[in-house]
Every structure is written in C-alpha cells, then in structure tokens.
Design a protein around this motif. Structure first.
Motif, mmCIF file in Angstrom:
data_model
loop_
_atom_site.group_PDB
_atom_site.id
_atom_site.type_symbol
_atom_site.label_atom_id
_atom_site.label_comp_id
_atom_site.label_asym_id
_atom_site.label_seq_id
_atom_site.Cartn_x
_atom_site.Cartn_y
_atom_site.Cartn_z
ATOM 1 N N HIS A 111 0.841 -1.197 0.000
ATOM 2 C CA HIS A 111 0.000 0.000 0.000
ATOM 3 C C HIS A 111 0.881 1.253 0.000
ATOM 4 N N ALA A 112 0.491 2.249 -0.776
ATOM 5 C CA ALA A 112 1.298 3.462 -0.924
ATOM 6 C C ALA A 112 1.497 4.192 0.398
ATOM 7 N N ARG A 113 0.581 3.999 1.351
ATOM 8 C CA ARG A 113 0.685 4.692 2.636
ATOM 9 C C ARG A 113 0.900 3.707 3.780
ATOM 10 N N ALA A 114 1.589 2.617 3.476
ATOM 11 C CA ALA A 114 1.844 1.594 4.495
ATOM 12 C C ALA A 114 2.609 2.158 5.689
ATOM 13 N N SER A 115 3.423 3.167 5.449
ATOM 14 C CA SER A 115 4.200 3.764 6.539
ATOM 15 C C SER A 115 3.312 4.485 7.550
ATOM 16 N N GLU A 116 2.051 4.740 7.166
ATOM 17 C CA GLU A 116 1.120 5.437 8.047
ATOM 18 C C GLU A 116 0.168 4.483 8.762
ATOM 19 N N PHE A 117 0.322 3.184 8.540
ATOM 20 C CA PHE A 117 -0.547 2.212 9.196
ATOM 21 C C PHE A 117 -0.437 2.355 10.716
ATOM 22 N N ALA A 123 0.313 1.538 14.565
ATOM 23 C CA ALA A 123 1.508 0.878 15.091
ATOM 24 C C ALA A 123 1.307 -0.623 15.264
ATOM 25 N N MET A 124 0.140 -1.033 15.746
ATOM 26 C CA MET A 124 -0.120 -2.460 15.948
ATOM 27 C C MET A 124 -0.132 -3.204 14.616
ATOM 28 N N THR A 125 -0.659 -2.567 13.587
ATOM 29 C CA THR A 125 -0.674 -3.178 12.258
ATOM 30 C C THR A 125 0.745 -3.343 11.734
ATOM 31 N N ALA A 126 1.542 -2.298 11.875
ATOM 32 C CA ALA A 126 2.927 -2.359 11.409
ATOM 33 C C ALA A 126 3.691 -3.469 12.120
ATOM 34 N N GLU A 127 3.437 -3.631 13.417
ATOM 35 C CA GLU A 127 4.127 -4.673 14.175
ATOM 36 C C GLU A 127 3.694 -6.059 13.715
#
Length: 231
Positions: free
Chosen positions: A217-223, A225-229
């Motif tokens: 996703h183009a904005r994956a860096s904005e997911f 925190a729990m999703t990113a982990e």
C-alpha cells in the motif's frame, strides 16, 4: 512436516495462534469466507420477517429465506455464476453451511445482530419471546392488544434497500452504514486500531484498489503501530 499430514493432528506447530493474533490486528472478526459485505445486509433483512413460534419452525423458515436469497443471486448473475461470491450457487437448498453460518460472528461483532450466541440461540430467543407474548395476549381483550409489550428487538435499524435488486452491489447509503458499523465496533486507540478501521476512515479519500498485497500500500508507513508490528 510429516506431522501435518496426519489426520489426527490439530495445529501441532501452534501456527493457528499466530494466525489468529495477526488476523485480530488486521481484520478482526473476519475470515477467508467473508468475501461479500452485502451478506451483512441480506441476512438481517431476511431474518427479521421470519414466521414461526418454535425453534424448529424458525430454523426451517431461515433456511428457506437463505435458499430464496441464493436463488435470487443466481438469477441476477446468471449465466456467469462462478467467482461471484454466491455461497451455495451450485447446491442451493442442499448447501451445508449457509451464509448465516459464515457471517453470524461478524454480524454480532458489528452490533448488527444485538443478541447473543449462535443462529440457533437467536431462533431460541425469538421462539421463547413469541411464546411468552402469546401467553400474555391470552389475558388481554381484543381491544387491548395494543397494550401488550412489543416484541424484542434483535436487529439494528437497517438502511432502506434499493428499489431494484442490485446483487452484491452496495448503495451509497448501505456502504456508509456498513462503514460506520465497522468503525464503531473498533474501540481501540489510534495506534492500536485495526487495519480495516484505518482503511475505512472517512477522512481517507483514496482506496488503492490495485494493491494486491497490503504491505505494498502506498501509505503503508502510516498504518497504525499495531498493524505495522503484526506485518
């Protein structure tokens, strides 16, 4: 790996626990069987008007209602039925697990169904209430019927259906209503909210329909925190 081929083996490696943890962060309440959001509207619309005063009668009426819905979807999408997401499109009334069996947990999680327990429990609750209501009415004169307590309210108020059957397509009102149900069901903080809540946020204008893998996703860096982990 040989252990996985044994029929008596049940998740010997414990991968199911990890799967459930990740799924709970990304798409809580969802399973791979949830492919069409419209079932979250079909089921309450079909179940609200069920006739019967026993669990058996209500269960039979519910199955017939779901069979009728399958038939309507078959007619709508015929002849291109494969890949349309119609549960039971080949078996019809003989389908072992109807849509209610797949979507009931999500209906409860979203508060669309406001009762507790399984589909059978819902029929039992309604049958008990109708039996009690019938007994109460026996003690009222005909002109006092309007004084009898109203039936229990097991379903949330639904948006009006379209004038013409649209298959699995959602109207703007239906889509907005379902989005609100998903967002209201997530009580977590911004950093702990689920990925589905983040994606459905009304402040987010772009959808990214061409993304085949969520981590692209183009904005994956904005997911959250729990999703990113979890990813």
């Amino acid at each position: 790996m040989a252990a996985l081929s044994q029929q008596s083996t049940v998740d010997e490696l414990g991968m199911g626990v990890l799967r459930d943890l990740v799924a709970g962060v990304l798409f809580p309440g969802h399973t791979v069987l949830h492919t069409r959001a419209k079932h979250l509207l079909f089921l309450p619309r079909d179940f609200i008007g069920l006739k019967g005063s026993t669990v058996e009668a209500l269960s039979k009426a519910a199955r017939q209602a779901e069979t009728n819905r399958i038939a309507a979807l078959r007619r709508h999408y015929n002849p291109e039925l494969q890949g349309k997401g119609i549960i039971g499109y080949t078996t019809g009334s003989e389908t072992k697990q109807m849509p209610s069996g797949s979507y009931w947990g999500l209906l409860r999680r979203l508060g669309i169904y406001k009762g507790k327990g399984s589909v059978w429990d819902a029929h039992s609750t309604l049958a008990t209430e109708r039996s009690a209501r019938l007994q109460r009415s026996m003690f009222h004169a005909e002109d006092e019927d309007d004084q009898v307590a109203p039936g229990i309210d097991l379903w949330d108020e639904l948006p009006e259906p379209a004038d013409e059957f649209q298959g699995f397509d959602l109207s703007a009102d239906e889509a907005a209503w379902l989005r609100e149900k998903f967002l209201l069901s997530d009580k977590s903080s911004a950093n702990a909210r689920s990925l589905v809540s983040w994606l459905l946020d009304p402040d987010r204008k772009e959808w990214g329909a061409e993304v085949s893998r969520i981590w692209d996703h183009a904005r994956a860096s904005e997911f959250p925190a729990m999703t990113a982990e979890a990813m």
